[in-house]
Design an enzyme around this catalytic site. Structure first.
Site, PDB file in Angstrom:
ATOM      1  N   SER A  15       0.838  -1.190   0.000  1.00  0.00           N
ATOM      2  CA  SER A  15       0.000   0.000   0.000  1.00  0.00           C
ATOM      3  C   SER A  15       0.880   1.250   0.000  1.00  0.00           C
ATOM      4  CB  SER A  15      -0.963  -0.050   1.188  1.00  0.00           C
ATOM      5  OG  SER A  15      -2.030   0.859   1.014  1.00  0.00           O
ATOM      6  N   MET A  16       0.808   2.111   1.000  1.00  0.00           N
ATOM      7  CA  MET A  16       1.701   3.268   1.029  1.00  0.00           C
ATOM      8  C   MET A  16       3.154   2.836   0.894  1.00  0.00           C
ATOM      9  SD  MET A  16       2.330   6.199   3.960  1.00  0.00           S
ATOM     10  CE  MET A  16       3.428   5.210   4.977  1.00  0.00           C
TER      11      MET A  16
END
Length: 263
Positions: free
Chosen positions: A99-100
Protein backbone atom coordinates in the site's frame (compact mmCIF):
# COMPACT_ATOMS: atom_id res chain seq x y z
CA UNK A 1 47.02 -10.89 12.69
CA UNK A 2 43.79 -11.59 10.83
CA UNK A 3 42.06 -8.49 9.43
CA UNK A 4 39.06 -7.20 11.37
CA UNK A 5 35.89 -7.72 9.29
CA UNK A 6 34.17 -4.56 8.14
CA UNK A 7 31.03 -3.79 10.12
CA UNK A 8 28.04 -2.87 7.93
CA UNK A 9 26.17 0.09 9.50
CA UNK A 10 22.68 -1.00 10.51
CA UNK A 11 20.29 1.67 11.81
CA UNK A 12 18.18 -0.10 14.43
CA UNK A 13 15.93 2.92 14.83
CA UNK A 14 14.65 2.62 11.27
CA UNK A 15 15.37 -1.03 10.47
CA UNK A 16 14.26 -4.14 12.34
CA UNK A 17 15.55 -7.67 11.80
CA UNK A 18 13.21 -10.56 12.57
CA UNK A 19 14.85 -13.92 13.01
CA UNK A 20 18.44 -14.86 12.27
CA UNK A 21 19.20 -15.74 8.66
CA UNK A 22 21.86 -18.43 8.23
CA UNK A 23 24.29 -17.53 5.46
CA UNK A 24 21.85 -15.14 3.73
CA UNK A 25 22.31 -14.39 0.06
CA UNK A 26 19.71 -11.63 -0.27
CA UNK A 27 18.18 -8.92 1.93
CA UNK A 28 14.41 -8.38 1.75
CA UNK A 29 13.40 -4.93 3.01
CA UNK A 30 9.69 -4.53 3.80
CA UNK A 31 7.88 -1.19 3.97
CA UNK A 32 4.51 -1.03 5.80
CA UNK A 33 1.14 0.39 4.80
CA UNK A 34 -0.36 3.62 6.16
CA UNK A 35 -0.65 3.26 9.93
CA UNK A 36 1.38 0.07 9.82
CA UNK A 37 4.56 -0.89 11.65
CA UNK A 38 7.52 -3.18 11.15
CA UNK A 39 5.83 -5.95 13.15
CA UNK A 40 3.11 -6.16 10.48
CA UNK A 41 5.46 -8.38 8.49
CA UNK A 42 6.42 -10.79 11.27
CA UNK A 43 4.04 -13.57 10.07
CA UNK A 44 5.54 -13.30 6.57
CA UNK A 45 9.09 -13.61 7.87
CA UNK A 46 8.31 -16.99 9.42
CA UNK A 47 7.50 -18.39 5.97
CA UNK A 48 10.76 -17.32 4.31
CA UNK A 49 13.84 -19.55 3.97
CA UNK A 50 17.01 -18.92 6.04
CA UNK A 51 18.78 -17.70 2.90
CA UNK A 52 16.85 -14.41 3.22
CA UNK A 53 17.81 -11.69 5.66
CA UNK A 54 14.46 -10.16 6.56
CA UNK A 55 14.39 -6.47 7.44
CA UNK A 56 11.32 -4.31 8.08
CA UNK A 57 11.23 -0.52 8.16
CA UNK A 58 9.85 1.19 11.26
CA UNK A 59 8.46 4.62 10.36
CA UNK A 60 8.51 7.36 13.04
CA UNK A 61 5.38 7.98 15.10
CA UNK A 62 4.34 4.40 15.96
CA UNK A 63 5.05 1.69 18.51
CA UNK A 64 8.46 2.33 20.11
CA UNK A 65 8.85 5.45 17.92
CA UNK A 66 5.49 6.94 18.88
CA UNK A 67 7.12 9.89 20.68
CA UNK A 68 8.62 11.00 17.36
CA UNK A 69 6.81 13.23 14.90
CA UNK A 70 5.39 11.17 12.01
CA UNK A 71 6.41 12.30 8.53
CA UNK A 72 3.74 13.71 6.23
CA UNK A 73 5.59 13.54 2.92
CA UNK A 74 6.48 10.43 0.90
CA UNK A 75 9.62 11.96 -0.57
CA UNK A 76 10.96 12.93 2.85
CA UNK A 77 10.22 9.42 4.10
CA UNK A 78 12.00 7.91 1.09
CA UNK A 79 15.00 10.20 1.68
CA UNK A 80 15.36 8.83 5.20
CA UNK A 81 14.86 5.19 4.23
CA UNK A 82 17.33 5.44 1.34
CA UNK A 83 19.91 6.99 3.65
CA UNK A 84 19.83 4.04 6.08
CA UNK A 85 19.79 1.45 3.29
CA UNK A 86 22.61 2.93 1.22
CA UNK A 87 25.45 1.60 3.45
CA UNK A 88 24.09 -1.97 3.48
CA UNK A 89 26.17 -3.18 0.54
CA UNK A 90 26.99 -6.67 1.78
CA UNK A 91 23.95 -8.35 0.19
CA UNK A 92 21.77 -7.72 -2.88
CA UNK A 93 18.53 -6.07 -1.82
CA UNK A 94 14.87 -6.45 -2.80
CA UNK A 95 12.25 -3.93 -1.67
CA UNK A 96 8.73 -5.11 -0.80
CA UNK A 97 6.19 -2.40 0.02
CA UNK A 98 2.51 -2.78 0.77
CA UNK A 99 0.00 0.00 0.00
CA UNK A 100 1.70 3.27 1.03
CA UNK A 101 4.87 1.20 1.40
CA UNK A 102 4.79 0.43 -2.34
CA UNK A 103 5.04 4.16 -3.12
CA UNK A 104 7.75 4.68 -0.50
CA UNK A 105 9.57 1.68 -1.98
CA UNK A 106 9.37 3.14 -5.49
CA UNK A 107 10.76 6.49 -4.36
CA UNK A 108 13.44 4.80 -2.24
CA UNK A 109 14.55 2.68 -5.19
CA UNK A 110 14.67 5.83 -7.34
CA UNK A 111 16.99 7.54 -4.86
CA UNK A 112 19.32 4.58 -4.59
CA UNK A 113 19.48 4.20 -8.37
CA UNK A 114 20.20 7.90 -8.81
CA UNK A 115 23.03 7.73 -6.25
CA UNK A 116 24.42 4.66 -7.99
CA UNK A 117 25.02 2.96 -4.64
CA UNK A 118 23.30 -0.17 -3.38
CA UNK A 119 20.49 0.02 -5.91
CA UNK A 120 17.88 -2.70 -5.32
CA UNK A 121 17.77 -5.64 -7.69
CA UNK A 122 13.96 -5.51 -7.71
CA UNK A 123 10.83 -3.87 -6.31
CA UNK A 124 7.66 -5.73 -5.32
CA UNK A 125 4.76 -3.26 -5.15
CA UNK A 126 1.80 -4.67 -3.24
CA UNK A 127 -1.75 -3.42 -2.80
CA UNK A 128 -1.34 0.01 -4.39
CA UNK A 129 -2.36 1.59 -7.65
CA UNK A 130 0.49 2.76 -9.85
CA UNK A 131 1.81 6.28 -9.23
CA UNK A 132 1.22 6.75 -12.97
CA UNK A 133 -2.56 6.46 -12.36
CA UNK A 134 -3.24 9.15 -9.75
CA UNK A 135 -6.53 9.31 -7.87
CA UNK A 136 -8.17 12.18 -6.05
CA UNK A 137 -8.14 10.93 -2.45
CA UNK A 138 -9.06 12.93 0.64
CA UNK A 139 -9.22 10.46 3.51
CA UNK A 140 -6.57 12.50 5.34
CA UNK A 141 -8.99 15.46 5.42
CA UNK A 142 -11.74 13.55 7.22
CA UNK A 143 -12.41 13.79 10.93
CA UNK A 144 -11.22 11.02 13.24
CA UNK A 145 -14.38 8.96 12.78
CA UNK A 146 -14.05 9.22 9.01
CA UNK A 147 -10.44 8.08 9.13
CA UNK A 148 -11.35 5.14 11.33
CA UNK A 149 -14.22 4.26 8.98
CA UNK A 150 -11.78 4.03 6.08
CA UNK A 151 -9.43 1.56 7.73
CA UNK A 152 -12.40 -0.41 9.04
CA UNK A 153 -13.64 -0.75 5.46
CA UNK A 154 -10.26 -2.08 4.38
CA UNK A 155 -10.12 -4.49 7.36
CA UNK A 156 -6.59 -3.46 8.21
CA UNK A 157 -6.94 -3.06 11.98
CA UNK A 158 -8.49 -5.17 14.72
CA UNK A 159 -11.94 -3.63 15.54
CA UNK A 160 -11.27 -4.12 19.26
CA UNK A 161 -8.28 -1.81 18.99
CA UNK A 162 -10.32 0.83 17.20
CA UNK A 163 -13.02 0.65 19.87
CA UNK A 164 -10.54 1.54 22.64
CA UNK A 165 -10.30 5.36 23.01
CA UNK A 166 -6.72 5.22 24.30
CA UNK A 167 -5.59 3.02 21.42
CA UNK A 168 -7.36 5.27 18.90
CA UNK A 169 -5.59 8.30 20.33
CA UNK A 170 -2.29 6.46 20.04
CA UNK A 171 -2.63 5.36 16.41
CA UNK A 172 -4.50 8.28 14.83
CA UNK A 173 -1.62 10.80 14.54
CA UNK A 174 0.61 8.40 12.57
CA UNK A 175 -2.34 7.15 10.55
CA UNK A 176 -3.38 10.67 9.53
CA UNK A 177 0.21 11.62 8.71
CA UNK A 178 0.61 8.54 6.52
CA UNK A 179 -2.63 9.19 4.64
CA UNK A 180 -1.55 12.79 4.15
CA UNK A 181 1.78 11.64 2.77
CA UNK A 182 0.45 9.12 0.29
CA UNK A 183 -2.63 11.07 -0.82
CA UNK A 184 -0.69 14.28 -1.53
CA UNK A 185 2.15 12.45 -3.31
CA UNK A 186 2.63 13.27 -6.99
CA UNK A 187 4.71 11.09 -9.29
CA UNK A 188 7.49 12.84 -11.21
CA UNK A 189 6.29 11.85 -14.67
CA UNK A 190 8.87 10.44 -17.01
CA UNK A 191 11.05 8.85 -14.35
CA UNK A 192 11.36 5.06 -14.50
CA UNK A 193 13.36 2.54 -12.50
CA UNK A 194 15.98 0.32 -14.07
CA UNK A 195 15.22 -2.58 -11.74
CA UNK A 196 12.32 -4.95 -12.48
CA UNK A 197 8.96 -4.46 -10.77
CA UNK A 198 6.50 -7.14 -9.67
CA UNK A 199 3.01 -6.22 -8.53
CA UNK A 200 1.03 -8.23 -5.96
CA UNK A 201 -2.64 -7.45 -5.54
CA UNK A 202 -5.79 -8.90 -4.00
CA UNK A 203 -8.44 -10.00 -6.46
CA UNK A 204 -11.13 -8.04 -4.61
CA UNK A 205 -9.07 -5.04 -3.48
CA UNK A 206 -11.37 -1.99 -3.71
CA UNK A 207 -8.34 0.32 -3.97
CA UNK A 208 -6.56 -1.26 -6.95
CA UNK A 209 -8.15 -1.96 -10.34
CA UNK A 210 -6.56 -4.27 -12.90
CA UNK A 211 -5.67 -1.25 -15.03
CA UNK A 212 -4.07 0.54 -12.09
CA UNK A 213 -2.02 -2.53 -11.19
CA UNK A 214 -0.87 -3.02 -14.79
CA UNK A 215 0.18 0.64 -15.03
CA UNK A 216 3.18 -0.07 -12.79
CA UNK A 217 4.80 -1.54 -15.93
CA UNK A 218 5.36 1.96 -17.30
CA UNK A 219 7.58 2.74 -14.29
CA UNK A 220 10.38 0.31 -15.13
CA UNK A 221 12.71 -0.30 -18.03
CA UNK A 222 13.21 -3.80 -16.67
CA UNK A 223 11.02 -6.88 -16.43
CA UNK A 224 7.48 -6.72 -15.09
CA UNK A 225 4.84 -9.12 -13.87
CA UNK A 226 1.61 -9.17 -11.83
CA UNK A 227 0.49 -11.81 -9.35
CA UNK A 228 -3.01 -11.83 -7.87
CA UNK A 229 -4.02 -13.39 -4.59
CA UNK A 230 -7.52 -14.14 -3.30
CA UNK A 231 -8.72 -11.42 -0.97
CA UNK A 232 -9.02 -7.69 -0.53
CA UNK A 233 -6.63 -4.88 0.31
CA UNK A 234 -5.00 -6.86 3.12
CA UNK A 235 -4.86 -10.13 1.19
CA UNK A 236 -1.53 -10.89 2.94
CA UNK A 237 -3.25 -11.83 6.20
CA UNK A 238 -3.58 -15.61 6.18
CA UNK A 239 -1.80 -15.94 2.83
CA UNK A 240 1.76 -15.52 4.09
CA UNK A 241 2.96 -18.87 2.75
CA UNK A 242 1.67 -18.15 -0.77
CA UNK A 243 3.10 -14.62 -0.67
CA UNK A 244 6.47 -15.93 0.54
CA UNK A 245 6.54 -18.44 -2.32
CA UNK A 246 5.81 -15.70 -4.84
CA UNK A 247 8.44 -13.43 -3.28
CA UNK A 248 11.09 -16.13 -3.50
CA UNK A 249 10.25 -16.70 -7.15
CA UNK A 250 10.79 -13.01 -7.78
CA UNK A 251 14.02 -12.96 -5.79
CA UNK A 252 15.39 -15.73 -8.01
CA UNK A 253 14.34 -13.88 -11.17
CA UNK A 254 15.69 -10.55 -9.92
CA UNK A 255 18.99 -12.17 -8.98
CA UNK A 256 19.36 -13.62 -12.47
CA UNK A 257 18.60 -10.30 -14.17
CA UNK A 258 21.61 -8.54 -15.59
CA UNK A 259 22.00 -4.92 -14.56
CA UNK A 260 21.23 -2.43 -17.30
CA UNK A 261 23.65 0.46 -17.87
CA UNK A 262 22.89 3.77 -16.15
CA UNK A 263 20.68 6.24 -17.93
Amino acid sequence: MAPVPTQIPFDETWLRRFGAARQPDVRLVCLPHAGGAATTFFPLQRELPPSVEFVAVQYPGRQDRRQEQPLRDVRTLADRVAAVLEPLTDLPMVLFGHSMGAVVGFETAARLEEKGANAPIGLVASGRHSPATPRVENVHQRDDDGLIAEITTLSGTDPQILADPDMRAMILPALRADYTAVETYEYDRGFVLRCPISVFTGTSDPRVTEHEAAAWESLTSGAFRIERFPGGHFYLEGAERAVATALMRDVRVFSATTTTPPR
